[in-house]
Design a protein around this motif. Structure first.
Motif, PDB file in Angstrom:
ATOM      1  N   ILE A  99      -2.522  22.948  29.316  1.00 56.16           N
ATOM      2  CA  ILE A  99      -3.564  22.409  28.439  1.00 56.16           C
ATOM      3  C   ILE A  99      -4.913  22.644  29.106  1.00 56.16           C
ATOM      4  N   GLU A 100      -5.836  23.168  28.320  1.00 56.32           N
ATOM      5  CA  GLU A 100      -7.150  23.451  28.887  1.00 56.32           C
ATOM      6  C   GLU A 100      -8.032  22.203  28.844  1.00 56.32           C
ATOM      7  N   MET A 101      -8.651  21.943  29.974  1.00 54.19           N
ATOM      8  CA  MET A 101      -9.573  20.812  30.055  1.00 54.19           C
ATOM      9  C   MET A 101     -10.930  21.300  30.538  1.00 54.19           C
ATOM     10  N   THR A 102     -11.934  20.520  30.231  1.00 55.05           N
ATOM     11  CA  THR A 102     -13.300  20.897  30.596  1.00 55.05           C
ATOM     12  C   THR A 102     -13.856  19.897  31.592  1.00 55.05           C
ATOM     13  N   LEU A 139       1.001  20.078  30.440  1.00 49.90           N
ATOM     14  CA  LEU A 139       1.122  19.000  29.444  1.00 49.90           C
ATOM     15  C   LEU A 139       1.904  17.805  30.012  1.00 49.90           C
ATOM     16  N   SER A 180     -10.126  19.979  26.132  1.00 48.55           N
ATOM     17  CA  SER A 180     -10.709  21.073  25.345  1.00 48.55           C
ATOM     18  C   SER A 180     -10.243  20.942  23.894  1.00 48.55           C
ATOM     19  N   ARG A 185      -9.618  23.059  21.765  1.00 48.09           N
ATOM     20  CA  ARG A 185      -8.620  24.074  21.408  1.00 48.09           C
ATOM     21  C   ARG A 185      -7.194  23.530  21.530  1.00 48.09           C
ATOM     22  N   ASP A 186      -6.958  22.699  22.561  1.00 47.40           N
ATOM     23  CA  ASP A 186      -5.596  22.235  22.848  1.00 47.40           C
ATOM     24  C   ASP A 186      -5.319  20.793  22.410  1.00 47.40           C
ATOM     25  N   ILE A 199      -2.080  20.333  20.415  1.00 44.97           N
ATOM     26  CA  ILE A 199      -0.815  20.426  21.189  1.00 44.97           C
ATOM     27  C   ILE A 199      -0.487  19.065  21.802  1.00 44.97           C
TER      28      ILE A 199
END
Lengths: 225, 69
Positions: free
Chosen positions: A78-81, A109, B43, B45-46, B49
């Motif tokens: 999962i992409e986080m910022t 995840l 983000s 985008r995810d 999910i």
């Protein structure tokens, strides 16, 4: 309706055969059983329930937190910022600017989901046991070849009993007003354990592997303010 | 949805544990590192999910609760 009885034995004998599962369960607990079975029954039930939930949880993890590719389970990332201020000297000289730096990083995840929810949190069970019969005897002499100390007698003691009726109404005394001496109080407390060691090791490994990745050139332009 | 449990994630900058809730992340909230003041967020985008996984986890939990009753 439960028939009235003068003593517990009458109560058992006069109890008509039950057909519904709820009443049968109640009758089971009024039966005389080995005391070990009576105490361990709720613990076995809890461990079975926990095992069922853990199996479901393991299946959930494999199906939803990992994807299978070339026979290997790869974690879904999962992409986080991450945004943080950076002090920079301003272009016009002398002054200081605070620029926001934006970094993207990925976490599995599995490390975001509250997984330790799936277990029996707490169980507290208090009940009384009436000891109905006991047996104590000496067993055979231990054999030397069994690896035990030779000549030591093995002592066995067996206690049988049944779940006591709720005695809160009469203050722990029987109908004659005397304290019931053969009754013992059993208090069982079960608390939830931490995540399994394997899952914790996985989570630790993933946490240690989190490394920031700089944003690509085109993203950087509009994310830096 | 019981997503308000406080969890922790390692800060990518200083490795300090940052407290967060999945509910907060799904709402678009940012969580601050207590040491380096970096803000972390999910983000966009995810988000779907994580939302799907949380939904399935809750379904699993309620099915187990129903079986135990």
């Amino acid at each position: 309706m439960i028939p009235e009885a003068n003593n517990r034995d009458d109560f058992i004998q006069e109890d008509p055969p039950q057909k519904t599962p709820k009443k049968t369960k109640g009758r089971f607990f009024r039966q005389i059983q080995n005391i070990e079975s009576l105490i361990s029954a709720p613990l076995i039930a809890v461990s079975k329930a926990n095992a069922m939930m853990l199996t479901g949880q393991a299946r959930f993890l494999l199906e939803n937190c990992f994807e299978k590719s070339n026979g290997k389970y790869m974690p879904i990332l999962i992409e986080m910022t991450m945004k943080r201020g950076e002090v920079q000297s301003s272009n016009d000289g002398g002054g200081i600017d605070i620029a926001t730096q934006c970094i993207h990083f990925q976490v599995p995840l599995i490390s975001l989901l509250p997984l330790n929810n799936l277990a029996i949190d707490k169980l507290k069970l208090d009940f009384g046991l009436n000891i109905t019969s006991s047996f104590s005897g000496k067993g055979r002499k231990e054999r030397k070849e069994e690896g035990k100390i030779p000549g030591v007698m093995k002592k066995t003691s067996i206690l049988n009993g049944r779940i006591a009726e709720d005695d809160t109404k009469n203050g722990g005394k029987n109908k004659g007003g005397r304290q019931t001496s053969s009754q013992i109080k059993v208090s069982i407390e079960v608390k939830s354990q931490d995540l399994p060691k394997g899952t914790k090791t996985l989570l630790d490994l993933y946490s240690k592997m989190i490394t920031p990745v700089s944003v690509s050139g085109e993203d950087k332009a509009d994310e830096t303010t | 949805m019981e997503t308000n449990n406080i969890q922790y994630i390692s800060c990518p900058c200083c490795s300090t544990q940052i407290p967060f809730t999945v509910a907060g992340l799904l709402r678009g909230e940012s969580f601050m590192c207590p040491r380096c003041q970096a803000l972390i967020s999910l983000s966009q985008r995810d988000t779907s999910i994580v939302q799907d996984a949380m939904k399935k986890l809750e379904e699993l939990k309620s099915s187990h609760t129903a079986q135990l009753k």
